[in-house]
Write a protein that holds these residues in place. Structure first.
Motif, short mmCIF file in Angstrom:
data_model
loop_
_atom_site.label_atom_id
_atom_site.label_comp_id
_atom_site.label_asym_id
_atom_site.label_seq_id
_atom_site.Cartn_x
_atom_site.Cartn_y
_atom_site.Cartn_z
N PHE A 17 0.82 -1.20 0.00
CA PHE A 17 0.00 0.00 0.00
C PHE A 17 0.86 1.26 0.00
CE2 PHE A 17 -3.23 -2.97 1.72
CZ PHE A 17 -4.27 -2.67 0.87
N GLY A 18 2.03 1.21 0.66
CA GLY A 18 2.80 2.42 0.87
C GLY A 18 3.81 2.77 -0.20
N ALA A 19 4.53 1.77 -0.71
CA ALA A 19 5.66 2.10 -1.58
C ALA A 19 5.85 1.14 -2.74
CB ALA A 19 6.94 2.16 -0.76
N ALA A 20 4.86 0.30 -3.03
CA ALA A 20 5.05 -0.71 -4.08
C ALA A 20 5.32 -0.09 -5.44
CB ALA A 20 3.84 -1.64 -4.15
N GLY A 21 4.68 1.03 -5.73
CA GLY A 21 4.92 1.67 -7.02
C GLY A 21 6.36 2.16 -7.16
N SER A 22 6.86 2.77 -6.09
CA SER A 22 8.25 3.23 -6.10
C SER A 22 9.21 2.05 -6.18
CB SER A 22 8.54 4.06 -4.84
OG SER A 22 7.74 5.22 -4.81
N MET A 23 8.91 0.98 -5.45
CA MET A 23 9.76 -0.21 -5.48
C MET A 23 9.79 -0.79 -6.89
SD MET A 23 8.33 -1.67 -1.84
CE MET A 23 9.35 -3.13 -1.56
N ALA A 24 8.62 -0.87 -7.52
CA ALA A 24 8.55 -1.40 -8.89
C ALA A 24 9.31 -0.51 -9.86
CB ALA A 24 7.09 -1.54 -9.32
N LYS A 25 9.22 0.79 -9.64
CA LYS A 25 9.94 1.73 -10.51
C LYS A 25 11.45 1.53 -10.37
CE LYS A 25 10.33 6.69 -11.54
NZ LYS A 25 11.80 6.82 -11.37
N PHE A 26 11.93 1.41 -9.14
CA PHE A 26 13.36 1.19 -8.93
C PHE A 26 13.82 -0.12 -9.58
CE2 PHE A 26 12.92 4.01 -5.05
CZ PHE A 26 13.65 5.06 -5.58
N GLY A 173 -0.37 -1.43 -12.11
CA GLY A 173 -0.70 -2.86 -12.23
C GLY A 173 0.16 -3.71 -11.32
N LYS A 174 1.44 -3.40 -11.23
CA LYS A 174 2.35 -4.14 -10.36
C LYS A 174 2.02 -3.88 -8.89
CE LYS A 174 5.26 -6.30 -11.66
NZ LYS A 174 5.35 -7.77 -11.92
N LYS A 175 1.68 -2.62 -8.59
CA LYS A 175 1.29 -2.28 -7.22
C LYS A 175 0.02 -3.04 -6.83
CE LYS A 175 0.39 1.60 -4.12
NZ LYS A 175 0.75 3.00 -3.82
N LEU A 176 -0.94 -3.10 -7.75
CA LEU A 176 -2.18 -3.81 -7.47
C LEU A 176 -1.92 -5.30 -7.26
CD1 LEU A 176 -5.26 -3.67 -7.25
CD2 LEU A 176 -5.38 -4.04 -9.72
N GLU A 177 -1.03 -5.87 -8.05
CA GLU A 177 -0.67 -7.28 -7.88
C GLU A 177 -0.09 -7.53 -6.49
OE1 GLU A 177 2.18 -10.75 -9.91
OE2 GLU A 177 2.13 -8.72 -10.76
N ALA A 178 0.75 -6.61 -6.04
CA ALA A 178 1.34 -6.75 -4.70
C ALA A 178 0.27 -6.63 -3.63
CB ALA A 178 2.43 -5.71 -4.50
#
Length: 223
Positions: A17-26, A173-178
């Motif tokens: 919920f907090g940082a999955a998008g940033s993690m996926a971006k990195f 999409g990756k954040k939602l999967e997580a």
């Protein structure tokens, strides 16, 4: 460009919920990411309706969900083994020293954690404070940058606008999967994530708007 990113949150699903998008971006940029998860969320109240778990079985369920989410995000996982809802009672210095040792081994250039006193849950505040203290204790020449995430409703009134606002719609999409990997917790107010494709356009747009940006403050160690 960052060399290694370490995310430090207390619960399974905090990272999603907090940082999955940033993690996926990195990760899309080839940057290693490690998640240090404080607990297994074993004191979570969500046991399902009908009930799918009890206090004995919930930790293993949440552990398997955590592993699944980290696999989806392609990040390394280290479980710190603290007990849910008790981090505030741990010796802050001992937790900080332990985290400092891990950080000195990994040598990240960026640490993401919660902003103490503005992260709602006592575990969030306590582990965020210990993580920031761990970085403060490091050699100033080796310190990573810290991005602190505030999530209380009124944090901007006290803290001002966040220093870092990352648009992660490309990685939604990756954040939602997580997020959906934490199936036991995606209920109630978050239940709409499970039927996102079935929502009307306005509801879907609101969810994407709310979770399509991730906001952080850069911690200043001279304050």
């Amino acid at each position: 460009m960052e060399k290694h990113v370490v995310v430090i949150y207390p619960h399974p699903d905090d990272e999603s919920f907090g940082a999955a998008g940033s993690m996926a971006k990195f990760r899309s940029e080839g940057i290693p990411v490690t998640y240090l998860c404080g607990t297994l969320g074993q004191m979570g109240r969500n046991m399902g309706n009908p009930t799918f778990a009890n206090r004995e079985t919930l930790p293993e369920i949440r552990k398997s969900e955590l592993i699944k989410a980290c696999d989806a995000l392609d990040v390394d996982l280290q479980m710190l083994g603290y007990r849910d809802k008790t981090i505030e009672f741990e010796d802050r210095t001992e937790v900080a020293e332990r985290l400092k040792g891990i950080l000195e081994d990994i040598r990240p250039t960026l640490v993401i954690t919660h902003y103490p006193d503005y992260a709602v849950h006592p575990d969030h505040n306590a582990l965020g404070a210990a993580a920031i203290e761990a970085v403060r204790l490091m050699d100033p020449n080796e310190r990573p940058t810290v991005w602190a995430q505030a999530i209380s409703n009124d944090y901007e009134l006290d803290l001002g606008s966040p220093d870092v606002i990352t648009d992660v719609n490309e990685f939604f999409g990756k954040k939602l999967e997580a997020i959906l990997s934490h199936d036991s917790q995606v209920a109630g107010m978050f239940g709409k994530f499970k039927m996102l494709d079935e929502l009307d356009e306005q509801e879907r747009r609101e969810i994407v708007a709310n979770f399509g940006k991730e906001r952080f403050y850069i911690w200043q160690f001279d304050k």
